[in-house]
Enzyme design. Structure first.
Site, PDB file in Angstrom:
ATOM      1  N   ASN B 389     -28.494  80.535  28.265  1.00  0.00           N
ATOM      2  CA  ASN B 389     -27.643  80.256  27.296  1.00  0.00           C
ATOM      3  C   ASN B 389     -26.111  80.141  27.906  1.00  0.00           C
ATOM      4  O   ASN B 389     -25.439  79.148  28.255  1.00  0.00           O
ATOM      5  CB  ASN B 389     -27.802  81.543  26.194  1.00  0.00           C
ATOM      6  CG  ASN B 389     -26.708  80.858  24.993  1.00  0.00           C
ATOM      7  OD1 ASN B 389     -25.879  79.962  25.074  1.00  0.00           O
ATOM      8  ND2 ASN B 389     -26.908  81.654  23.979  1.00  0.00           N
ATOM      9  N   ASP B 390     -25.710  81.157  28.318  1.00  0.00           N
ATOM     10  CA  ASP B 390     -24.431  81.492  29.030  1.00  0.00           C
ATOM     11  C   ASP B 390     -24.129  80.558  30.235  1.00  0.00           C
ATOM     12  O   ASP B 390     -22.907  79.935  30.596  1.00  0.00           O
ATOM     13  CB  ASP B 390     -23.701  82.894  29.473  1.00  0.00           C
ATOM     14  CG  ASP B 390     -23.758  83.422  27.934  1.00  0.00           C
ATOM     15  OD1 ASP B 390     -23.321  82.984  26.779  1.00  0.00           O
ATOM     16  OD2 ASP B 390     -23.847  84.651  28.003  1.00  0.00           O
TER      17      ASP B 390
END
Lengths: 95, 463
Positions: B389-390
């Site tokens: 995600n990040d």
């Protein structure tokens, strides 16, 4: 310890650290986990000091008990560290 | 005799250095590890010959106990749990150094009623201090990583002041310990202070920062061994300790850079508690995502000629690495160029993702580091993001208000199409929206990674 032998040890420390930086900077990220577990095993070198500390006679000695504790811990590090590193590196295959 | 022992230690040091050098290449790495272990064996042998025969049995018993525990841990540990294991081993190394230094100090000052000179004394104090901090710090890191303790940062008022006071106290107590040898209480208090500091410095650090912490503790365990080498006037301890210390520092720097954090910022702790608050998600634009079904996704996979898979820790949590290997093999059979893009913090410790994929039998030459692959996304047909995600959030490049702004990320949004396999619309650990998911070329494939990819492989086989 005399000042002379301290200086020699200091030389060894600094040269070995420099060498370590040079060598480890070249290790690719793929191998960073095995590098860390492998260096974990190397830090188990305290096993040498632990064995010498166990050389005290008699179990009334605090030094001996401390030495034996250190020996067990350092052996876990050495044996466990090298074994798990080998287990990992065995998996790195190129097809 | 003594010269033979000294030469054996020298040979052991050379083998450690050669071993680490060989560990730098995938082809020779396994051999390097063996070379290093031979060095250790020689060092142990050269030491054992120095002890009295009567002590040998005690030594043998300890070695047997340690070896058994070590072997059991090494063979049983799952690859996802390697970070916990490394954390624990770091701790053992630290405690071993503490015990050896204390043992030597005790022998000289309490049992033999001799003193120690200043240089040795300072080395003892350093050994005990670094060893103690490494031990309890590693145990906390181990508990945070294994979920035995919440990964949340534990913060309280005046935390740094308390640490500072304890540090100053340690110095004072160490001075007392080295001036008044007859009273062993000082050196014991020094040990207790070090153990407390170890706990206090790691509890404020969040679970997501543990890759930095274990790298740093790895370095400390080497430094502790080094200090013990000064206590015992032993070269091989200093050489090996220095190698480990250097290795840990380099890995710490790499991890900090990959997260765009300074070491001080990580150590002061509390990330994710102060920054990724509700502000960004509430005020930010609503992200509208496009969903894709398994069948449609399979069609896309079938039509592309180049594919980059971006694995994140979510993939390992879902145990999806083996199905991903199936997917990649299937695509390769269809003539697709398949590669994996590995972000440095994709796993829970440096290089962790590579080990997880290697375990799933994925060829290591397919695993490409971020810096090498980042320019290739623009000419790639399809990117498949699984459980990451990040590290794929373009906000790190575009949004100066984002808590992860400046963190190096994978340029996945530059590819023609991006498919993201994700359990739900949850946020990454930084607690922020991912603009990638709302991008025009991004499709969301919701569901458990292992199940959806298994279905995807099934569909793809039928096409």
């Amino acid at each position: 310890m005399s000042a002379e032998s301290f200086i020699i040890l200091l030389y060894i420390l600094i040269l070995a650290s420099y060498l370590g930086f040079e060598l480890i900077n070249k290790v690719p990220p793929t191998l960073h986990t095995p590098l860390m577990s492998g260096s974990n095993a190397i830090s188990g070198i305290t096993i040498v000091g632990a064995i010498l500390a166990c050389n005290e006679l008699g179990f009334v000695s605090v030094s001996k008990w401390l030495g034996m504790l250190a020996l067990i811990l350092a052996t876990i590090n050495v044996v466990g560290g090298y074994t798990v590193t080998d287990r990992m590196l065995k998996m790195f295959k190129k097809k | 005799m003594n010269i033979i022992i000294q030469i054996s230690y020298l040979v052991a040091s050379i083998l450690f250095i050669a071993g680490i050098k060989m560990l730098g290449r995938t082809k020779t790495a396994r051999k390097g590890n063996i070379v290093s272990s031979v060095g250790m064996f020689i060092a142990v042998l050269a030491t054992v010959v120095q002890v009295e025969a009567i002590s040998l049995i005690d030594i043998l018993i300890c070695v047997l106990i340690g070896s058994t525990i070590g072997l059991v841990i090494a063979f049983k540990v799952q690859m996802t749990k390697i970070p916990e294991m490394v954390a624990m081993f770091n701790g053992f190394g630290g405690l071993a150094s503490l015990a050896v230094a204390l043992s030597d100090f005790w022998l000289n000052t309490q049992q033999r009623n001799l003193g120690v000179d200043t240089i040795t004394g300072v080395s003892v104090a350093l050994s005990i201090f670094i060893g103690g901090v490494t031990f309890t710090g590693s145990i906390i890191a181990f508990m945070k990583l294994s979920g035995k303790m919440s990964g949340r940062a534990i913060l309280f008022k005046g935390q740094h002041l308390v640490n500072l006071i304890l540090l100053v106290l340690s110095v004072v107590v160490a001075v007392f310990a080295l001036t008044d040898f007859t009273n062993p209480i000082y050196i014991i208090v020094l040990g207790v202070l070090a153990l407390s500091i170890g706990i206090l410095v790691v509890i404020p650090i969040g679970g997501a920062d543990m890759p930095v912490v274990i790298s740093l503790l790895n370095s400390y365990s080497g430094m502790a061994a080094c200090a013990t080498g000064f206590v015992l006037n032993n070269n091989v301890l200093i050489v090996s300790g220095a190698l480990v210390g250097a290795s840990g520092i380099i890995l710490t720097q790499i991890m900090c850079k990959a997260m765009n954090r300074s070491l001080a910022n990580v150590l002061l702790g509390g990330f994710g508690q102060t920054s990724g608050g509700g502000g960004t998600s509430a005020d930010g634009p609503q992200i509208v995502v496009k969903e894709v079904g398994v069948e449609e996704a399979a069609q896309i996979f079938d039509s592309v000629s180049s594919l980059i898979i971006v694995p994140g820790y979510g993939m390992a949590v879902a145990q999806a690495q083996h199905t991903i290997r199936e997917l990649s093999e299937l695509c390769e059979k269809k003539g697709v160029d398949v590669r994996f893009a590995i972000h440095p913090v994709a796993g829970r410790m440096p290089g962790h993702m590579n080990v997880l994929l290697a375990e799933a039998n994925i060829s290591y030459d397919k695993l490409i580091e971020m810096d090498e692959i980042n320019d290739d996304f623009a000419n790639t047909d399809l990117v498949f993001v699984v459980g990451a995600n990040d590290v794929v959030n373009p906000a790190a490049k575009t949004n100066p208000n984002s808590p992860i702004f400046g963190m190096p990320v994978l340029n996945v949004e530059k590819a023609q199409t991006v498919i993201v396999s994700k359990r739900s619309m949850g946020k990454g650990y930084a607690g922020i929206e991912n603009e990638l998911f709302g991008a025009d070329n991004c499709l969301m494939l919701f569901g458990d990674a292992k199940q959806t990819i298994t279905k995807l492989v099934g569909e793809l086989k039928e096409i």
